[in-house]
Design an enzyme around this catalytic site. Structure first.
Site, mmCIF file in Angstrom:
data_model
loop_
_atom_site.group_PDB
_atom_site.id
_atom_site.type_symbol
_atom_site.label_atom_id
_atom_site.label_comp_id
_atom_site.label_asym_id
_atom_site.label_seq_id
_atom_site.Cartn_x
_atom_site.Cartn_y
_atom_site.Cartn_z
ATOM 1 N N PHE A 8 0.817 -1.213 0.000
ATOM 2 C CA PHE A 8 0.000 0.000 0.000
ATOM 3 C C PHE A 8 0.851 1.263 0.000
ATOM 4 O O PHE A 8 1.739 1.422 0.849
ATOM 5 C CB PHE A 8 -0.884 0.050 1.258
ATOM 6 C CG PHE A 8 -2.097 -0.819 1.201
ATOM 7 C CD1 PHE A 8 -3.277 -0.352 0.619
ATOM 8 C CD2 PHE A 8 -2.069 -2.097 1.727
ATOM 9 C CE1 PHE A 8 -4.403 -1.149 0.570
ATOM 10 C CE2 PHE A 8 -3.197 -2.917 1.675
ATOM 11 C CZ PHE A 8 -4.365 -2.437 1.095
ATOM 12 N N ASP A 9 0.524 2.153 -0.912
ATOM 13 C CA ASP A 9 1.020 3.523 -0.831
ATOM 14 C C ASP A 9 0.371 4.159 0.404
ATOM 15 O O ASP A 9 -0.671 3.685 0.877
ATOM 16 C CB ASP A 9 0.621 4.267 -2.113
ATOM 17 C CG ASP A 9 0.868 5.750 -2.009
ATOM 18 O OD1 ASP A 9 1.996 6.138 -1.674
ATOM 19 O OD2 ASP A 9 -0.088 6.529 -2.257
ATOM 20 N N LEU A 10 0.966 5.232 0.929
ATOM 21 C CA LEU A 10 0.404 5.854 2.131
ATOM 22 C C LEU A 10 -0.427 7.109 1.820
ATOM 23 O O LEU A 10 -1.622 7.158 2.116
ATOM 24 C CB LEU A 10 1.538 6.192 3.112
ATOM 25 C CG LEU A 10 1.104 6.781 4.453
ATOM 26 C CD1 LEU A 10 0.153 5.850 5.199
ATOM 27 C CD2 LEU A 10 2.334 7.068 5.321
#
Ligand SMILES: [Mg+2]
Length: 234
Positions: A8-10
Site C-alpha cells: 500500500f502507498d500511504l
C-alpha cells in the site's frame, strides 16, 4: 485470496495528504506572520508537485526538494529564508497530520487478517512512521518501506527490487501494489512487473505509458479484486 502480499502507498491512499498538507502550510505561515492566500497555496502545491516529479524521475535528490521548496515559495513573496530550516518546521506540522482517508483503517484492519500488508511510500522516514503510528495503522503492517531508507524511490525498479528482497518468500505473482499515483505507484509496479490497483476517486485521465491492472474509486472496491469480502469483526 487472489493476492497474498499487498503493498500500500500511504499518502492519498490510506491517509489524507491534502488535509495534512493544508494544516502544515497554515501553521507554517502562522509562524511566519504571513497570510496564506489560496493563490499562494496553489502556487506552492504546483511547485511542490513538480519538484517531487523531478525526484521520481531521479533528476534531483529528496534533499534538494525539501531544501528548495520554501526558499522558492518565500522568495516569490519577497522574503529571503533558510529553506531547510523552514522545511523542518513544515515537516513538524506535517507529521501532525494523520487523517484517515475514508474507511481505510477498518479495511486495513480487516485485510491484515487475510494477507501480508506492507507500506511502500516515497517520503521522509520519521514523518511517515509517526503519521502511521498516530493514525493507529502501524500494527497492521509487517514492514514499512520509505524511500529515504531504501535509497530508491517509486517508480524506480530498484525500489521494488529492494522491497521484494526484504519480504520473506516474496512471490511477484501474488503481490499487488495499491496507490493513487500513476507516475510513482502504478509506473513503479509496471517497471517491477507487479500487478497494481490505481485508486482514482476523482476519475482522472489515464496516462498513455502507464498500465494499471485494475482501477477503483475507493478501497472497498479492492474486495472483489482480492476475491474476498469485508469482515465486520476486524
Ligand atoms: Mg500517494
Amino acid at each position: 485470496m487472489n493476492y497474498s502480499t499487498l503493498l500500500f502507498d500511504l499518502d492519498d491512499t490510506l491517509l489524507d495528504f491534502k488535509a495534512a498538507e493544508d494544516h502544515a502550510l497554515q501553521e507554517l505561515f502562522n509562524t511566519m506572520n504571513t497570510t496564506l492566500t489560496p493563490e499562494i497555496k496553489k502556487y506552492y502545491k504546483t511547485m511542490n508537485r513538480h519538484l517531487w516529479a523531478d525526484y521520481e524521475q531521479g533528476k534531483i535528490s529528496r534533499q534538494e526538494v525539501t531544501d528548495s521548496r520554501f526558499k522558492k515559495l518565500f522568495a516569490n513573496l519577497g522574503k529571503n529564508v533558510d529553506g531547510s530550516q523552514l522545511d523542518q518546521k513544515y515537516r513538524h506540522y506535517l507529521t501532525q497530520g494523520h487523517q484517515l482517508l475514508g474507511n481505510s483503517r477498518r479495511i486495513i484492519a480487516d485485510l491484515a487478517n487475510k494477507a501480508d500488508l506492507y507500506v511502500v511510500t516515497n517520503g521522509v522516514s520519521k514523518t511517515q512512521y509517526k503519521r502511521l503510528e498516530d493514525a493507529k495503522l502501524l500494527p497492521y503492517f509487517k514492514d514499512i518501506f520509505v524511500s529515504e531508507d531504501t535509497g530508491y524511490q517509486k517508480p524506480m525498479p530498484e525500489y521494488f527490487d529492494y522491497v521484494a528482497k526484504r519480504i520473506p518468500h516474496f512471490v511477484a505473482q501474488k503481490a499487488l501494489v495499491i496507490g493513487d499515483s500513476l507516475t510513482s505507484d502504478i509506473k513503479g509496479a509496471n517497471n517491477a512487473g507487479l500487478d497494481s490497483v490505481w485508486l482514482n476517486p476523482e476519475a482522472k485521465q489515464l496516462l498513455p505509458d502507464v498500465k494499471p491492472t485494475y482501477e477503483v474509486k475507493d478501497l472497498e472496491q479492492l474486495y472483489p479484486i482480492l476475491g474476498t469480502s469485508f469482515d465486520e469483526k476486524a
